[in-house]
Write a protein that holds these residues in place. Structure first.
Motif, PDB file in Angstrom:
ATOM      1  N   GLU A   1       0.817  -1.212   0.000  1.00  0.00           N
ATOM      2  CA  GLU A   1       0.000   0.000   0.000  1.00  0.00           C
ATOM      3  C   GLU A   1       0.855   1.267   0.000  1.00  0.00           C
ATOM      4  O   GLU A   1       0.535   2.236  -0.682  1.00  0.00           O
ATOM      5  N   LEU A   2       1.930   1.254   0.762  1.00  0.00           N
ATOM      6  CA  LEU A   2       2.730   2.459   0.942  1.00  0.00           C
ATOM      7  C   LEU A   2       3.789   2.648  -0.143  1.00  0.00           C
ATOM      8  O   LEU A   2       4.109   3.786  -0.499  1.00  0.00           O
ATOM      9  N   LEU A   3       4.322   1.562  -0.691  1.00  0.00           N
ATOM     10  CA  LEU A   3       5.360   1.679  -1.713  1.00  0.00           C
ATOM     11  C   LEU A   3       4.908   2.525  -2.902  1.00  0.00           C
ATOM     12  O   LEU A   3       5.647   3.427  -3.319  1.00  0.00           O
ATOM     13  N   PRO A   4       3.696   2.309  -3.445  1.00  0.00           N
ATOM     14  CA  PRO A   4       3.274   3.154  -4.566  1.00  0.00           C
ATOM     15  C   PRO A   4       3.148   4.632  -4.193  1.00  0.00           C
ATOM     16  O   PRO A   4       3.365   5.504  -5.030  1.00  0.00           O
TER      17      PRO A   4
ATOM     18  N   GLN B   1       6.704   5.892  -4.317  1.00  0.00           N
ATOM     19  CA  GLN B   1       7.135   6.002  -5.707  1.00  0.00           C
ATOM     20  C   GLN B   1       6.454   7.174  -6.406  1.00  0.00           C
ATOM     21  O   GLN B   1       7.082   7.890  -7.186  1.00  0.00           O
ATOM     22  N   GLY B   2       5.191   7.378  -6.131  1.00  0.00           N
ATOM     23  CA  GLY B   2       4.467   8.482  -6.738  1.00  0.00           C
ATOM     24  C   GLY B   2       4.972   9.835  -6.270  1.00  0.00           C
ATOM     25  O   GLY B   2       5.079  10.770  -7.060  1.00  0.00           O
ATOM     26  N   SER B   3       5.299   9.927  -4.988  1.00  0.00           N
ATOM     27  CA  SER B   3       5.746  11.219  -4.462  1.00  0.00           C
ATOM     28  C   SER B   3       7.208  11.510  -4.782  1.00  0.00           C
ATOM     29  O   SER B   3       7.594  12.669  -4.894  1.00  0.00           O
ATOM     30  N   SER B   4       8.003  10.462  -4.951  1.00  0.00           N
ATOM     31  CA  SER B   4       9.432  10.664  -5.211  1.00  0.00           C
ATOM     32  C   SER B   4       9.796  10.522  -6.684  1.00  0.00           C
ATOM     33  O   SER B   4      10.856  10.969  -7.104  1.00  0.00           O
ATOM     34  N   GLY B   5       8.938   9.853  -7.442  1.00  0.00           N
ATOM     35  CA  GLY B   5       9.259   9.571  -8.841  1.00  0.00           C
ATOM     36  C   GLY B   5      10.217   8.410  -8.997  1.00  0.00           C
ATOM     37  O   GLY B   5      10.726   8.163 -10.092  1.00  0.00           O
ATOM     38  N   ALA B   6      10.473   7.675  -7.915  1.00  0.00           N
ATOM     39  CA  ALA B   6      11.432   6.567  -7.942  1.00  0.00           C
ATOM     40  C   ALA B   6      10.822   5.319  -8.573  1.00  0.00           C
ATOM     41  O   ALA B   6       9.727   4.901  -8.204  1.00  0.00           O
ATOM     42  N   SER B   7      11.541   4.748  -9.515  1.00  0.00           N
ATOM     43  CA  SER B   7      11.133   3.481 -10.121  1.00  0.00           C
ATOM     44  C   SER B   7      11.692   2.333  -9.287  1.00  0.00           C
ATOM     45  O   SER B   7      12.460   2.549  -8.335  1.00  0.00           O
ATOM     46  N   GLU B   8      11.323   1.112  -9.647  1.00  0.00           N
ATOM     47  CA  GLU B   8      11.887  -0.048  -8.951  1.00  0.00           C
ATOM     48  C   GLU B   8      13.405  -0.093  -9.111  1.00  0.00           C
ATOM     49  O   GLU B   8      14.123  -0.434  -8.173  1.00  0.00           O
ATOM     50  N   ALA B   9      13.898   0.277 -10.283  1.00  0.00           N
ATOM     51  CA  ALA B   9      15.348   0.315 -10.505  1.00  0.00           C
ATOM     52  C   ALA B   9      15.995   1.374  -9.612  1.00  0.00           C
ATOM     53  O   ALA B   9      17.098   1.156  -9.078  1.00  0.00           O
ATOM     54  N   ASP B  10      15.305   2.493  -9.435  1.00  0.00           N
ATOM     55  CA  ASP B  10      15.826   3.542  -8.553  1.00  0.00           C
ATOM     56  C   ASP B  10      15.908   3.051  -7.114  1.00  0.00           C
ATOM     57  O   ASP B  10      16.841   3.411  -6.387  1.00  0.00           O
ATOM     58  N   LEU B  11      14.929   2.253  -6.692  1.00  0.00           N
ATOM     59  CA  LEU B  11      14.952   1.703  -5.333  1.00  0.00           C
ATOM     60  C   LEU B  11      16.182   0.828  -5.133  1.00  0.00           C
ATOM     61  O   LEU B  11      16.863   0.929  -4.100  1.00  0.00           O
ATOM     62  N   ARG B  12      16.453  -0.016  -6.111  1.00  0.00           N
ATOM     63  CA  ARG B  12      17.626  -0.890  -6.006  1.00  0.00           C
ATOM     64  C   ARG B  12      18.912  -0.071  -5.998  1.00  0.00           C
ATOM     65  O   ARG B  12      19.802  -0.310  -5.180  1.00  0.00           O
ATOM     66  N   ALA B  13      19.025   0.879  -6.897  1.00  0.00           N
ATOM     67  CA  ALA B  13      20.229   1.712  -6.973  1.00  0.00           C
ATOM     68  C   ALA B  13      20.370   2.586  -5.725  1.00  0.00           C
ATOM     69  O   ALA B  13      21.478   2.807  -5.233  1.00  0.00           O
TER      70      ALA B  13
END
Length: 94
Positions: free
Chosen positions: A24-27, A30-42
């Motif tokens: 619920e919170l991850l999206p 991601q929406g507020s930061s613009g971070a993609s899944e790849a960005d999370l890993r990096a």
């Protein structure tokens, strides 16, 4: 407990892991930061990104409680860890 930047990064990395597992919170992050899944890993190896994760979680007391309860750490731990990461120094208004 006193934190170093390294121990603060460990707490923030654990918080990122908790956040990534929250469907619920991850999206919202991601929406507020613009971070993609790849960005999370990096971002897992970037102290500035990890600081942004803590900033995000600390926006809502309920998120802090859920995260800290999951990690089995004290509620003030996220704030104390944040202070040791880039941009987390106390602001002096004088």
């Amino acid at each position: 407990m006193s934190y170093t930047q390294e121990s603060a990064e460990v707490i923030a990395l654990q918080a990122l892991g908790w956040l990534a597992g929250d469907e619920e919170l991850l999206p919202v992050f991601q929406g507020s930061s613009g971070a993609s899944e790849a960005d999370l890993r990096a971002g897992a190896s970037d102290a500035v990104f990890l600081a942004s994760v803590l900033d995000f979680i600390m926006m809502d007391d309920a998120w802090v409680v859920r995260c800290c309860d999951h990690l089995k750490i004290e509620y003030a731990s996220l704030m104390m860890a944040r202070q040791c990461l880039p941009g987390g120094a106390q602001v002096n208004w004088t």
